[in-house]
Design an enzyme around this catalytic site. Structure first.
Site, PDB file in Angstrom:
ATOM      1  N   ASP A  15       0.826  -1.216   0.000  1.00 56.97           N
ATOM      2  CA  ASP A  15       0.000   0.000   0.000  1.00 56.97           C
ATOM      3  C   ASP A  15       0.855   1.258   0.000  1.00 56.97           C
ATOM      4  OD1 ASP A  15      -1.956  -1.866   0.313  1.00 56.97           O
ATOM      5  OD2 ASP A  15      -2.842  -1.001   2.111  1.00 56.97           O
ATOM      6  N   GLN A  90       3.392  -5.356  11.194  1.00 58.14           N
ATOM      7  CA  GLN A  90       3.597  -6.781  10.957  1.00 58.14           C
ATOM      8  C   GLN A  90       2.218  -7.219  10.492  1.00 58.14           C
ATOM      9  OE1 GLN A  90       3.431  -9.987  10.231  1.00 58.14           O
ATOM     10  NE2 GLN A  90       2.633 -10.414  12.277  1.00 58.14           N
ATOM     11  N   TYR A 102       5.547  -9.436  19.671  1.00 56.49           N
ATOM     12  CA  TYR A 102       6.150  -8.495  18.733  1.00 56.49           C
ATOM     13  C   TYR A 102       5.043  -7.790  17.922  1.00 56.49           C
ATOM     14  CZ  TYR A 102       8.509  -6.719  14.605  1.00 56.49           C
ATOM     15  OH  TYR A 102       8.939  -5.897  13.596  1.00 56.49           O
ATOM     16  N   THR A 132      -8.355  -2.431   9.891  1.00 56.58           N
ATOM     17  CA  THR A 132      -8.555  -3.629   9.070  1.00 56.58           C
ATOM     18  C   THR A 132      -9.877  -4.336   9.339  1.00 56.58           C
ATOM     19  OG1 THR A 132      -7.740  -5.910   8.817  1.00 56.58           O
ATOM     20  CG2 THR A 132      -7.105  -4.782  10.820  1.00 56.58           C
ATOM     21  N   GLU A 134     -10.106  -7.344   9.695  1.00 57.95           N
ATOM     22  CA  GLU A 134      -9.824  -8.388  10.690  1.00 57.95           C
ATOM     23  C   GLU A 134     -10.385  -8.035  12.060  1.00 57.95           C
ATOM     24  OE1 GLU A 134      -7.920 -11.567  10.672  1.00 57.95           O
ATOM     25  OE2 GLU A 134      -8.768 -11.317   8.697  1.00 57.95           O
ATOM     26  N   TYR A 155      -2.829 -10.410  15.656  1.00 63.26           N
ATOM     27  CA  TYR A 155      -2.782  -9.276  14.726  1.00 63.26           C
ATOM     28  C   TYR A 155      -4.010  -8.387  14.921  1.00 63.26           C
ATOM     29  CZ  TYR A 155      -3.444  -6.790  10.263  1.00 63.26           C
ATOM     30  OH  TYR A 155      -3.685  -5.832   9.307  1.00 63.26           O
ATOM     31  N   LYS A 159      -4.380  -4.552  16.337  1.00 59.57           N
ATOM     32  CA  LYS A 159      -4.995  -3.515  15.505  1.00 59.57           C
ATOM     33  C   LYS A 159      -6.205  -2.884  16.205  1.00 59.57           C
ATOM     34  CE  LYS A 159      -2.745  -3.300  11.444  1.00 59.57           C
ATOM     35  NZ  LYS A 159      -2.343  -2.083  10.738  1.00 59.57           N
TER      36      LYS A 159
HETATM   37  P1  NAP Z   1       2.850  -4.920   3.792  1.00 61.73           P
HETATM   38  O1  NAP Z   1       3.020  -5.058   2.309  1.00 61.73           O
HETATM   39  O2  NAP Z   1       3.146  -6.079   4.672  1.00 61.73           O
HETATM   40  O3  NAP Z   1       3.754  -3.671   4.255  1.00 61.73           O
HETATM   41  C1  NAP Z   1       4.026  -3.433   5.593  1.00 61.73           C
HETATM   42  C2  NAP Z   1       4.993  -2.275   5.701  1.00 61.73           C
HETATM   43  O4  NAP Z   1       5.267  -2.028   7.083  1.00 61.73           O
HETATM   44  C3  NAP Z   1       6.362  -2.532   5.036  1.00 61.73           C
HETATM   45  O5  NAP Z   1       6.826  -1.330   4.485  1.00 61.73           O
HETATM   46  C4  NAP Z   1       7.227  -2.939   6.222  1.00 61.73           C
HETATM   47  O6  NAP Z   1       8.596  -2.695   6.026  1.00 61.73           O
HETATM   48  C5  NAP Z   1       6.687  -1.983   7.276  1.00 61.73           C
HETATM   49  N1  NAP Z   1       6.993  -2.389   8.645  1.00 61.73           N
HETATM   50  C6  NAP Z   1       6.781  -3.575   9.239  1.00 61.73           C
HETATM   51  N2  NAP Z   1       7.172  -3.552  10.526  1.00 61.73           N
HETATM   52  C7  NAP Z   1       7.659  -2.294  10.746  1.00 61.73           C
HETATM   53  C8  NAP Z   1       8.230  -1.648  11.874  1.00 61.73           C
HETATM   54  N3  NAP Z   1       8.387  -2.287  13.037  1.00 61.73           N
HETATM   55  N4  NAP Z   1       8.614  -0.365  11.749  1.00 61.73           N
HETATM   56  C9  NAP Z   1       8.482   0.297  10.564  1.00 61.73           C
HETATM   57  N5  NAP Z   1       7.967  -0.282   9.454  1.00 61.73           N
HETATM   58  C10 NAP Z   1       7.559  -1.549   9.557  1.00 61.73           C
HETATM   59  O7  NAP Z   1       1.376  -4.458   4.146  1.00 61.73           O
HETATM   60  P2  NAP Z   1       0.240  -3.799   3.194  1.00 61.73           P
HETATM   61  O8  NAP Z   1      -0.564  -4.897   2.592  1.00 61.73           O
HETATM   62  O9  NAP Z   1       0.834  -2.754   2.336  1.00 61.73           O
HETATM   63  O10 NAP Z   1      -0.700  -3.117   4.304  1.00 61.73           O
HETATM   64  C11 NAP Z   1      -0.470  -1.793   4.759  1.00 61.73           C
HETATM   65  C12 NAP Z   1      -1.150  -1.594   6.112  1.00 61.73           C
HETATM   66  O11 NAP Z   1      -2.540  -1.820   5.977  1.00 61.73           O
HETATM   67  C13 NAP Z   1      -0.694  -2.534   7.216  1.00 61.73           C
HETATM   68  O12 NAP Z   1      -0.761  -1.826   8.422  1.00 61.73           O
HETATM   69  C14 NAP Z   1      -1.725  -3.641   7.215  1.00 61.73           C
HETATM   70  O13 NAP Z   1      -1.791  -4.255   8.487  1.00 61.73           O
HETATM   71  C15 NAP Z   1      -2.961  -2.857   6.873  1.00 61.73           C
HETATM   72  N6  NAP Z   1      -4.019  -3.561   6.146  1.00 61.73           N
HETATM   73  C16 NAP Z   1      -3.738  -4.255   5.017  1.00 61.73           C
HETATM   74  C17 NAP Z   1      -4.768  -4.829   4.310  1.00 61.73           C
HETATM   75  C18 NAP Z   1      -4.521  -5.574   3.022  1.00 61.73           C
HETATM   76  O14 NAP Z   1      -5.409  -6.310   2.599  1.00 61.73           O
HETATM   77  N7  NAP Z   1      -3.398  -5.371   2.354  1.00 61.73           N
HETATM   78  C19 NAP Z   1      -6.090  -4.690   4.762  1.00 61.73           C
HETATM   79  C20 NAP Z   1      -6.333  -3.939   5.917  1.00 61.73           C
HETATM   80  C21 NAP Z   1      -5.287  -3.357   6.591  1.00 61.73           C
HETATM   81  P3  NAP Z   1       9.558  -3.798   5.311  1.00 61.73           P
HETATM   82  O15 NAP Z   1       9.354  -3.609   3.827  1.00 61.73           O
HETATM   83  O16 NAP Z   1      10.893  -3.396   5.790  1.00 61.73           O
HETATM   84  O17 NAP Z   1       9.104  -5.135   5.787  1.00 61.73           O
HETATM   85  O1  F7E Z   2      -5.425 -15.108   4.058  1.00 66.41           O
HETATM   86  C1  F7E Z   2      -6.654 -18.507   3.860  1.00 66.41           C
HETATM   87  C2  F7E Z   2      -6.397 -17.927   5.227  1.00 66.41           C
HETATM   88  O2  F7E Z   2      -3.112 -14.330   4.558  1.00 66.41           O
HETATM   89  C3  F7E Z   2      -6.724 -15.044   3.498  1.00 66.41           C
HETATM   90  C4  F7E Z   2      -3.730  -9.085   5.571  1.00 66.41           C
HETATM   91  O3  F7E Z   2      -3.441  -8.112   4.583  1.00 66.41           O
HETATM   92  O4  F7E Z   2      -6.060  -9.059   5.007  1.00 66.41           O
HETATM   93  C5  F7E Z   2      -4.931  -9.897   5.128  1.00 66.41           C
HETATM   94  O5  F7E Z   2      -5.164 -10.926   6.073  1.00 66.41           O
HETATM   95  C6  F7E Z   2      -7.465 -16.340   3.774  1.00 66.41           C
HETATM   96  C7  F7E Z   2      -7.403 -16.791   5.242  1.00 66.41           C
HETATM   97  O6  F7E Z   2      -5.013 -12.653   4.320  1.00 66.41           O
HETATM   98  C8  F7E Z   2      -3.601 -20.094   2.734  1.00 66.41           C
HETATM   99  O7  F7E Z   2      -6.601 -18.902   6.246  1.00 66.41           O
HETATM  100  C9  F7E Z   2      -5.704 -20.595   2.853  1.00 66.41           C
HETATM  101  O8  F7E Z   2      -8.658 -17.255   5.621  1.00 66.41           O
HETATM  102  O9  F7E Z   2      -4.162 -13.769   2.321  1.00 66.41           O
HETATM  103  P1  F7E Z   2      -4.319 -13.974   3.772  1.00 66.41           P
HETATM  104  P2  F7E Z   2      -5.793 -12.326   5.678  1.00 66.41           P
HETATM  105  O10 F7E Z   2      -5.479 -13.268   6.765  1.00 66.41           O
HETATM  106  O11 F7E Z   2      -7.238 -12.178   5.303  1.00 66.41           O
HETATM  107  C10 F7E Z   2      -6.446  -8.389   6.218  1.00 66.41           C
HETATM  108  C11 F7E Z   2      -7.624  -7.503   5.900  1.00 66.41           C
HETATM  109  C12 F7E Z   2      -5.320  -7.696   6.884  1.00 66.41           C
HETATM  110  O12 F7E Z   2      -5.510  -6.680   7.551  1.00 66.41           O
HETATM  111  C13 F7E Z   2      -4.010  -8.389   6.907  1.00 66.41           C
HETATM  112  O13 F7E Z   2      -2.952  -7.453   7.129  1.00 66.41           O
HETATM  113  O14 F7E Z   2      -6.818 -17.367   3.026  1.00 66.41           O
HETATM  114  N1  F7E Z   2      -5.567 -19.339   3.325  1.00 66.41           N
HETATM  115  N2  F7E Z   2      -4.518 -21.080   2.487  1.00 66.41           N
HETATM  116  C14 F7E Z   2      -4.278 -18.986   3.255  1.00 66.41           C
HETATM  117  N3  F7E Z   2      -3.635 -17.845   3.583  1.00 66.41           N
HETATM  118  C15 F7E Z   2      -2.298 -17.782   3.379  1.00 66.41           C
HETATM  119  N4  F7E Z   2      -1.626 -16.628   3.672  1.00 66.41           N
HETATM  120  N5  F7E Z   2      -1.598 -18.851   2.883  1.00 66.41           N
HETATM  121  C16 F7E Z   2      -2.207 -20.030   2.541  1.00 66.41           C
HETATM  122  O15 F7E Z   2      -1.553 -20.965   2.096  1.00 66.41           O
END
Ligand code: NAP
Ligand code: F7E
Length: 326
Positions: A15, A90, A102, A132, A134, A155, A159
């Site tokens: 993002d 994380q 952590y 999120t 979640e 997680y 959050k």
């Molecule tokens: P991501 O690809 O995992 O990116 C996470 C970012 O946070 C990376 O830049 C990572 O740095 C940095 N980071 C991790 N630990 C840190 C720390 N201790 N101090 C400073 N930076 C740190 O996640 P994303 O999918 O872009 O998501 C962005 C945010 O939205 C996250 O907060 C996530 O929980 C939230 N979110 C995501 C989704 C989704 O579906 N993608 C949905 C809802 C909310 P490195 O590159 O060094 O690892």
């Molecule tokens: O899992 C199932 C797993 O890890 C989605 C993060 O961005 O979105 C993300 O969290 C589903 C789950 O995403 C595998 O059990 C099956 O039901 O892609 P995921 P997540 O857990 O929904 C939310 C909104 C966030 O905020 C989070 O940061 O898929 N699943 N088999 C699997 N998932 C993974 N990773 N790997 C598998 O092999």
């Protein structure tokens, strides 16, 4: 013209990279927090980074960590950002079961740290917190801003703390602070261990003949998958509103992991049943069964709406991985 200076934590993530591109296109000066790493960790933003010695650079990177509150305070005082986007986390739900403390420190306490940094630096800024879907955990769909939070992982619990800390700084100190309750959003830049990207990469590798099988965990869980590139605009829109608030951002459509895998395999003319197998190690101690968002508030107040639905997303992710050399 008023200053437009954004500070993004998590700029190296999925993002963060799209948001940086978006804000640069809107003429912002963009500052990003990066973690010191023994290997390069900026691959998602290398294409927008210019040498700071060139004329008019607008993207700047700073070392730091969300758990280093002192460093954050110094940086925020120095940069005087007009908008802060806290995307660092994380972010892997399954990993949070292995690293609960952590994850709590970074995703929960770390957010209090950045809010406190803003307050103590006495900077006039607006704040976005990456909340999120979640948070809803076991609350049945459709979920909206009024739905109960019932977190099902370390997680989500972390959050939840961050969500309420954001609300509290808004109420206690009048900070323009908003939570974006974003449902899953994906893209070709999605981390390789999240399920959609794991599927799209495996489908591409199988189509190219370099892999035979894809191993997944729970195929039944339902998610509301949108396109990350579109979702970052909603973050910016929240900070452009006169008043801060909390918004669900979603497509409103759910699909199971099995549905997504079937669509991805079929786009590459592959038989999913031939290549997909279950490995129990990917099952989580507690699962979130179904997340489908009701984005009516974002549509009404932000005039934001998801365009790309999950079927199209599966195709564009497979196409991207088919084109990639890795
Ligand atoms: P991501 O690809 O995992 O990116 C996470 C970012 O946070 C990376 O830049 C990572 O740095 C940095 N980071 C991790 N630990 C840190 C720390 N201790 N101090 C400073 N930076 C740190 O996640 P994303 O999918 O872009 O998501 C962005 C945010 O939205 C996250 O907060 C996530 O929980 C939230 N979110 C995501 C989704 C989704 O579906 N993608 C949905 C809802 C909310 P490195 O590159 O060094 O690892
Ligand atoms: O899992 C199932 C797993 O890890 C989605 C993060 O961005 O979105 C993300 O969290 C589903 C789950 O995403 C595998 O059990 C099956 O039901 O892609 P995921 P997540 O857990 O929904 C939310 C909104 C966030 O905020 C989070 O940061 O898929 N699943 N088999 C699997 N998932 C993974 N990773 N790997 C598998 O092999």
């Amino acid at each position: 013209m008023s200053r437009k200076v954004a500070f993004i934590t998590g700029i190296t993530g999925q993002d963060g990279s799209y948001l940086a591109e978006f804000l640069l296109s809107k003429d912002y000066e963009v500052h990003g927090l990066i973690r010191r790493s023994s290997t390069f960790n900026t691959s998602r933003i290398d294409h927008i980074y210019q040498d700071p010695h060139t004329e008019n650079p607008r993207l700047f990177l700073h070392f730091g960590d969300l758990i280093d509150g002192v460093g954050l305070t110094t940086l925020i005082r120095e940069l005087q950002p007009t908008e802060v986007y806290n995307l660092a986390a994380q972010s892997h739900v399954q990993v949070s079961f292995s690293m609960p403390q952590y994850t709590g420190q970074v995703d929960g306490v770390g957010v209090v740290g950045i809010l406190e940094a803003i307050r103590s630096a006495e900077v006039n800024t607006r704040f976005y917190q990456a909340s999120t879907s979640e948070l809803f955990g076991s609350t049945p769909p459709p979920q909206n801003e009024e739905s109960s939070f019932r977190p099902r992982s370390p997680y989500a619990a972390a959050k939840l703390m961050a969500y309420w800390a954001t609300v509290n700084y808004r109420e206690a100190y009048g900070l323009h602070a908003s939570n974006g309750i974003l449902f899953n959003h994906e893209s070709p830049r999605r981390g390789e261990t999240f399920v959609t990207r794991k599927i799209s990469r495996a489908v591409a590798a199988i189509a190219k003949g370099s892999k035979e099988k894809l191993f997944l965990g729970n195929l039944e869980s339902v998610r509301d998958w949108g396109y990350a590139k579109e979702y970052v605009e909603s973050m910016w829109l929240m900070l452009q509103q006169d008043s801060p608030s909390d918004y669900v951002v979603a497509t409103g459509v759910g699909a199971s992991v099995r549905d997504f895998a079937k669509a991805a395999f079929s786009h590459a003319d592959l038989d999913w049943e031939e290549h997909l197998e279950i490995d129990k190690k990917y099952l989580r101690p507690t699962e979130v069964d179904s997340l489908i968002g009701d984005p009516s508030k974002a549509k009404k107040l932000l005039r934001w709406e998801a365009k790309t639905k999950w079927q199209e997303l599966a195709k564009l992710m497979v196409d991207s991985d088919l084109q990639s050399k890795n």
